[in-house]
Design a protein around this motif. Structure first.
Motif, PDB file in Angstrom:
ATOM      1  N   ARG A 123      -9.654   9.920   1.521  1.00 39.02           N
ATOM      2  CA  ARG A 123      -8.786   8.771   1.774  1.00 39.02           C
ATOM      3  C   ARG A 123      -9.484   7.490   1.347  1.00 39.02           C
ATOM      4  NH1 ARG A 123      -3.632   9.770   2.316  1.00 39.02           N
ATOM      5  NH2 ARG A 123      -3.305   8.039   3.759  1.00 39.02           N
ATOM      6  N   ARG A 124      -8.733   6.647   0.677  1.00 34.32           N
ATOM      7  CA  ARG A 124      -9.286   5.389   0.176  1.00 34.32           C
ATOM      8  C   ARG A 124      -8.944   4.246   1.125  1.00 34.32           C
ATOM      9  NH1 ARG A 124      -6.013   6.296  -5.391  1.00 34.32           N
ATOM     10  NH2 ARG A 124      -7.484   7.594  -6.554  1.00 34.32           N
ATOM     11  N   LEU A 141      -5.705  -1.251  -6.406  1.00 36.68           N
ATOM     12  CA  LEU A 141      -6.605  -2.204  -5.752  1.00 36.68           C
ATOM     13  C   LEU A 141      -7.237  -1.581  -4.507  1.00 36.68           C
ATOM     14  CD1 LEU A 141      -4.489  -5.453  -6.198  1.00 36.68           C
ATOM     15  CD2 LEU A 141      -6.365  -4.575  -7.612  1.00 36.68           C
ATOM     16  N   GLU A 142      -8.079  -0.561  -4.750  1.00 33.56           N
ATOM     17  CA  GLU A 142      -8.784   0.114  -3.664  1.00 33.56           C
ATOM     18  C   GLU A 142     -10.273  -0.218  -3.718  1.00 33.56           C
ATOM     19  OE1 GLU A 142      -5.402   2.279  -5.311  1.00 33.56           O
ATOM     20  OE2 GLU A 142      -7.449   2.585  -6.077  1.00 33.56           O
ATOM     21  N   TRP A 163      -1.964  -0.763  -3.929  1.00 38.90           N
ATOM     22  CA  TRP A 163      -3.092   0.163  -3.812  1.00 38.90           C
ATOM     23  C   TRP A 163      -2.558   1.474  -3.262  1.00 38.90           C
ATOM     24  CZ3 TRP A 163      -5.071   2.099   0.918  1.00 38.90           C
ATOM     25  CH2 TRP A 163      -4.493   1.550   2.068  1.00 38.90           C
ATOM     26  N   ALA A 164      -3.323   2.555  -3.454  1.00 40.21           N
ATOM     27  CA  ALA A 164      -2.891   3.881  -2.997  1.00 40.21           C
ATOM     28  C   ALA A 164      -4.014   4.532  -2.205  1.00 40.21           C
ATOM     29  CB  ALA A 164      -2.505   4.762  -4.183  1.00 40.21           C
ATOM     30  N   ALA A 165      -3.658   5.177  -1.107  1.00 45.56           N
ATOM     31  CA  ALA A 165      -4.646   5.769  -0.207  1.00 45.56           C
ATOM     32  C   ALA A 165      -5.203   7.092  -0.709  1.00 45.56           C
ATOM     33  CB  ALA A 165      -4.031   5.967   1.179  1.00 45.56           C
ATOM     34  N   ALA A 166      -4.560   7.701  -1.719  1.00 46.43           N
ATOM     35  CA  ALA A 166      -5.043   8.982  -2.260  1.00 46.43           C
ATOM     36  C   ALA A 166      -4.628   9.080  -3.712  1.00 46.43           C
ATOM     37  CB  ALA A 166      -4.473  10.149  -1.453  1.00 46.43           C
ATOM     38  N   GLY A 203       0.823  -1.192   0.000  1.00 41.96           N
ATOM     39  CA  GLY A 203       0.000   0.000   0.000  1.00 41.96           C
ATOM     40  C   GLY A 203       0.861   1.246   0.000  1.00 41.96           C
ATOM     41  N   PHE A 204       0.375   2.329  -0.630  1.00 42.58           N
ATOM     42  CA  PHE A 204       1.143   3.567  -0.751  1.00 42.58           C
ATOM     43  C   PHE A 204       0.282   4.758  -0.320  1.00 42.58           C
ATOM     44  CE2 PHE A 204       3.007   0.568  -3.707  1.00 42.58           C
ATOM     45  CZ  PHE A 204       4.366   0.709  -3.443  1.00 42.58           C
ATOM     46  N   ASP A 205       0.952   5.842   0.032  1.00 37.93           N
ATOM     47  CA  ASP A 205       0.238   7.032   0.499  1.00 37.93           C
ATOM     48  C   ASP A 205      -0.609   7.650  -0.611  1.00 37.93           C
ATOM     49  OD1 ASP A 205       1.236   6.818   3.042  1.00 37.93           O
ATOM     50  OD2 ASP A 205       2.944   8.152   2.672  1.00 37.93           O
TER      51      ASP A 205
END
Length: 592
Positions: A550-551, A501-502, A539-542, A343-345
């Motif tokens: 935020r995802r 992959l969010e 996947w990325a949180a934004a 996961g990434f920011d």
């Protein structure tokens, strides 16, 4: 010494594949999992039946869904020594050929073929006060209804029964369908969806013509049968007309087009719909490393439901058994690198990590074209495309040929008179500096093999009738492939990154029903099983700006993470692979 034809056709096949190729049943359903060699089995079965004289090459029709797949089938059959006259094409192309013969026999002036009906749909919508920006979603509903043989009057009830998430009240969409049909009749035009339904109509009502067509087409072979829709199945059954000669090959776990009208139940219900059909299973995955197969199956879970036919002795309707094991089994001896999930920011950080991963995977003996980045949507690939552009890594987008030689030729031909002989128009295009080679010449050759009178209008119509006729800007280009999950189906690469992959993307936000979510799981399964040796998931949180809401990670990632952890090697066992990766990265950084 050269092997006899019989031995050559069976060389290298597993016992299960051999059973499918040599089965003496005229009616055969092959349930073939990802990486199980289904195209090999299909083409070997065609060649085997020709060799055994149980089929006549002049009366064989092999059907698939894209021109690229049809071209591959023809190439494989030629390599096996099959006669060059075997017809292999898309449903649309075969239906269009049938209609052209019918119109010629009846001296009927053919209607024009619309490659893209969007303008007419937009006009129909405007008459009803529907904004132009909503037409794209309306077009999906119109296509779904026609694939399911649903007319405008029955659409509202059918959409409600199927749980369709319609972009507007269903009666408004039905009104658009009515006006769209009226406009096509006034203008004497048809579109791609009309080809299959009109061909079925002709065979149903024109007894003499149908008899001639059924004599012409006696042996039917269908690839990717899980993608068949009711309109296509009706056409198949009109061609077959009760004869016991149909081979259907497909994978229920890769049924990903129900949203567009396909019926994933058709494949597993074939033994019910067509009594006497033999079912053979191919469950050995020869493509992907064992850890990749395990990860993909973990994501799939129970999503395949009755379509998966996973349980031993699973019984279809009316108690018809399907023999087999418990699902796809990896049989590759080489383990490959363990899959990763990170996961990434934000998307920018994710894209930078993908670039680093690609540089590490690109080493001697592994060109850029052996690497791919897949996402659920085109938009989700943009940050990676920007990062690749900045890093100087070559890339191409699957299906994007607008700037390539094929796109240039099409733009030039659209300026020419429709009745101009094609060769004259190509000479003019060449004189204007348009490049005529590679994919362009292959397309022209394929068109010429089907048409005697070759005109500009005929070629453009043929292109429109062949979905997937433009497959990119040159397979020989050494570039990383960027593709959506849907576009990647049927393709494979040694190294694949599956990104974005969010929750809200995988599954997509509008997949709210259980059936839609199950299809989203199957879609991710398809994406993961494109990888042969190495798999990178993220996947990325934004978004790239970092300013979006935020995802959350996809709910599909929990089983994926567990499967990756369960299959991860001990640190000592993983060390050689990691050392090799670091060495490759050092070599690249030291290169001038």
């Amino acid at each position: 010494m050269e092997l006899p034809p019989r031995d050559r056709l069976l060389a290298g096949l597993t016992p299960e594949q051999r059973a499918a190729v040599t089965d003496e049943s005229g009616l055969l359903c092959v349930l073939a999992g990802a990486g199980s060699g289904k195209t090999t089995v299909l083409t070997r079965r065609v060649a085997w039946r020709l060799h055994m004289a149980s089929a006549d090459a002049d009366h064989v029709l092999v059907l698939t869904f894209t021109r690229k797949a049809a071209s591959e089938l023809r190439a494989r059959l030629a390599h096996l020594g099959a006669p060059g006259g075997i017809r292999a094409g898309t449903f649309h192309s075969a239906a269009y050929g049938l209609l052209r013969r019918y119109w010629a026999d009846r001296d009927i002036r053919p209607p024009s073929l619309l490659g893209d009906p969007t303008r007419l749909l937009r006009e129909a919508g405007a008459e009803l006060g529907i904004p132009a920006e909503a037409i794209a979603t309306v077009a999906i509903e119109v296509a779904w209804a026609r694939a399911r043989l649903v007319d405008a009057a029955r659409y509202p009830a059918a959409a409600a029964s199927a749980g369709r998430q319609t972009p507007m009240p269903a009666d408004q969409i039905a009104a658009v369908m009515t006006r769209f049909g009226d406009a096509k009749r006034r203008k004497r035009v048809i579109d791609l969806d009309d080809l299959v339904s009109l061909a079925g109509d002709v065979l149903e009502r024109e007894a003499a013509f149908a008899a001639a067509e059924r004599w012409r087409v006696r042996h039917l072979f269908v690839d990717e049968f899980q993608d068949v829709n009711p309109a296509q199945f009706r056409l198949l059954e009109q061609w077959r007309h009760g004869r016991g000669d149909l081979c259907a090959v497909g994978d229920p776990r890769q049924a990903i087009y129900a949203w567009n009208g396909s019926d994933p139940d058709l494949l597993v219900r074939l033994p019910v719909l067509i009594p006497g059909m033999t079912v053979v299973r191919l469950d050995q995955n020869h493509r992907s490393a064992p850890a990749i197969v395990s990860a993909a199956l973990a994501v799939l879970g129970a999503a395949a439901g009755p379509h998966a036919v996973d349980e031993p002795g699973f019984r279809l309707e009316e108690g018809l058994p399907v023999e087999g094991g418990t699902g796809p089994v990896a049989v590759r001896e080489v383990a490959g690198a363990p899959p990763s999930l990170t996961g990434f920011d934000d998307e920018e950080a994710e894209a930078a990590a993908v670039v680093r991963w690609l540089r590490g995977a690109h080493r001697p003996g592994r060109p850029w074209r052996h690497l791919a980045v897949l996402a659920r949507t085109h938009a989700r690939l943009e940050a990676v495309a920007d990062a690749l552009r900045r890093s100087g890594i070559p890339f191409r987008r699957a299906g994007d040929a607008a700037a390539g030689p094929v796109g240039e030729v099409l733009r030039e031909l659209r300026r020419a008179p429709r009745n101009l002989p094609l060769h004259a128009a190509l000479v003019d295009a060449s004189a204007a500096g348009v490049e005529l080679q590679g994919d362009v010449l292959r397309l022209v050759d394929e068109y010429a093999a089907e048409e005697e009178h070759r005109t500009v209008g005929g070629f453009l119509a043929w292109m429109s009738a062949n979905p997937g006729a433009i497959d990119g800007n040159g397979a020989s280009e050494d570039a990383v492939e960027l593709a959506t999950f849907h576009r990647a189906k049927g393709l494979e690469w040694p190294c694949v990154a599956v990104i974005g992959l969010e929750d809200g993307t995988a599954p997509i936000a509008y997949a709210v029903s259980d059936a839609a979510k199950a299809e989203e799981r199957r879609l991710l399964y398809v994406a993961l099983t494109r990888a042969e040796d190495e798999l990178f998931c993220s996947w990325a949180a934004a978004d790239a700006t970092g300013r979006s809401r935020r995802r959350r990670p996809s709910p599909f990632l929990h089983p994926l993470r567990n499967a990756i952890a369960a299959g991860a090697p001990a640190p000592a066992a993983a060390a050689p692979a990691r050392i090799a990766q670091l060495r490759a990265q050092l070599e690249l950084s030291a290169a001038p």
